[in-house]
Design a protein around this motif. Structure first.
Motif, short mmCIF file in Angstrom:
data_model
loop_
_atom_site.label_atom_id
_atom_site.label_comp_id
_atom_site.label_asym_id
_atom_site.label_seq_id
_atom_site.Cartn_x
_atom_site.Cartn_y
_atom_site.Cartn_z
N GLN A 135 1.08 -1.33 0.05
CA GLN A 135 0.15 0.03 -0.19
C GLN A 135 0.99 1.29 -0.02
N PRO A 136 0.55 2.13 -0.75
CA PRO A 136 1.62 3.36 -1.02
C PRO A 136 0.94 4.36 -0.07
N ASP A 137 2.21 4.92 0.79
CA ASP A 137 1.81 6.12 1.48
C ASP A 137 1.77 7.61 0.97
N VAL A 138 0.64 7.81 0.17
CA VAL A 138 0.43 9.04 -0.20
C VAL A 138 -0.69 9.56 0.04
N ARG A 139 -0.96 10.91 -0.27
CA ARG A 139 -2.23 11.74 -0.15
C ARG A 139 -2.82 11.80 -1.17
N ILE A 140 -4.33 11.83 -1.26
CA ILE A 140 -5.03 11.90 -2.82
C ILE A 140 -4.36 13.45 -3.07
N GLY A 141 -4.11 13.16 -4.52
CA GLY A 141 -3.85 14.42 -5.17
C GLY A 141 -2.33 14.79 -5.15
N GLU A 142 -1.91 13.96 -4.28
CA GLU A 142 -0.05 14.01 -4.09
C GLU A 142 0.62 13.78 -5.48
N GLU A 143 1.63 14.60 -5.65
CA GLU A 143 2.27 14.25 -7.30
C GLU A 143 3.63 13.45 -6.77
N ILE A 144 3.71 12.61 -7.80
CA ILE A 144 5.10 11.46 -7.72
C ILE A 144 5.61 11.61 -8.91
N LEU A 145 6.96 11.74 -8.88
CA LEU A 145 7.91 11.77 -9.89
C LEU A 145 8.00 10.07 -10.33
N LEU A 146 7.83 10.09 -11.45
CA LEU A 146 8.03 8.50 -12.23
C LEU A 146 9.37 8.53 -12.63
N VAL A 147 10.11 7.36 -12.15
CA VAL A 147 11.57 7.33 -12.71
C VAL A 147 11.60 5.85 -13.38
N LYS A 148 11.89 5.81 -14.74
CA LYS A 148 11.98 4.47 -15.23
C LYS A 148 13.48 3.99 -14.96
N ASN A 149 13.44 2.77 -14.66
CA ASN A 149 15.12 2.04 -14.73
C ASN A 149 14.95 0.71 -15.01
N GLU A 150 16.35 0.19 -15.30
CA GLU A 150 16.29 -0.97 -15.79
C GLU A 150 16.49 -2.45 -15.07
N HIS A 151 16.37 -2.29 -13.88
CA HIS A 151 16.15 -3.48 -13.01
C HIS A 151 15.37 -3.57 -11.51
N PHE A 152 14.80 -4.53 -11.56
CA PHE A 152 13.91 -4.57 -10.20
C PHE A 152 14.91 -4.39 -8.99
N LEU A 153 14.34 -3.28 -8.37
CA LEU A 153 15.20 -3.23 -6.92
C LEU A 153 14.56 -3.76 -5.85
N MET A 154 15.56 -4.73 -5.33
CA MET A 154 14.89 -5.86 -4.38
C MET A 154 15.53 -5.45 -3.03
N THR A 155 16.49 -4.68 -2.82
CA THR A 155 17.13 -4.47 -1.40
C THR A 155 17.10 -3.17 -1.27
N ASP A 156 16.61 -2.72 -0.03
CA ASP A 156 16.60 -1.41 0.37
C ASP A 156 17.94 -0.92 0.53
N GLY A 157 18.08 0.61 0.09
CA GLY A 157 19.36 1.28 0.22
C GLY A 157 20.12 0.73 -1.34
N TYR A 158 19.76 0.05 -2.24
CA TYR A 158 20.31 -0.17 -3.29
C TYR A 158 19.34 0.64 -4.59
N GLY A 159 20.17 1.31 -5.36
CA GLY A 159 19.80 2.01 -6.31
C GLY A 159 20.59 2.09 -7.71
N GLU A 160 19.95 2.67 -8.62
CA GLU A 160 20.66 2.74 -9.62
C GLU A 160 20.43 4.23 -10.41
N VAL A 161 20.99 4.49 -11.74
CA VAL A 161 20.54 5.68 -12.37
C VAL A 161 19.59 5.16 -13.45
N GLY A 162 18.36 6.10 -13.03
CA GLY A 162 17.29 5.84 -14.23
C GLY A 162 16.81 7.12 -14.93
N THR A 163 15.56 7.22 -15.23
CA THR A 163 15.26 8.32 -16.14
C THR A 163 13.88 8.82 -15.50
N ALA A 164 14.02 10.23 -15.50
CA ALA A 164 12.46 10.75 -15.10
C ALA A 164 11.74 11.10 -16.22
#
Length: 125
Positions: A27-56
């Motif tokens: 369940q996402p923790d967002v308010r109704i109408g709250e804007e969210i930046l969508l970032v596309k990336n190449e891999h499923f991020l399975m571990t907290d703290g791990y990230g990669e460069v994507g594209t907004a």
């Protein structure tokens, strides 16, 4: 502002208005109408703290969050149905016409919305 990473091609499908449901287990923790930046990336991020460069690629807002149903497969651009998942309705989409590199992280994460100062937006939905 919050950001959400989505593995390609789903990020592009959302930005173009083709995918109108995002399917997740949580369940996402967002308010109704709250804007969210969508970032596309190449891999499923399975571990907290791990990230990669994507594209907004878009700014979205969510509508109803409900149980994923068999008949949602087309709107979700999904290849199969599995019970127990949630369908997040993508209510509005503003495509970023000049996509830019941005960090992709797991789940929803906080960002400084000043990164959008030079973004050109086009309303898709």
């Amino acid at each position: 502002m919050k950001a959400l990473s989505i593995v390609r091609p789903a990020g592009t499908q959302i930005a173009n208005g083709l995918k109108t449901l995002e399917i997740r287990r949580w369940q996402p923790d967002v308010r109704i109408g709250e804007e969210i930046l969508l970032v596309k990336n190449e891999h499923f991020l399975m571990t907290d703290g791990y990230g990669e460069v994507g594209t907004a690629v878009a700014i979205i807002t969510l509508g109803d969050i409900r149980e994923f149903r068999q008949e949602d497969i087309l709107e979700a651009c999904a290849s199969y149905y599995e019970a127990g998942w949630l369908a997040w309705e993508i209510k509005t989409i503003k495509k970023i016409e000049n996509p830019f590199p941005f960090r992709a992280e797991r789940k929803l994460y906080e960002i400084d919305d000043s990164v959008l100062n030079s973004a050109r937006l086009m309303k898709v939905r």
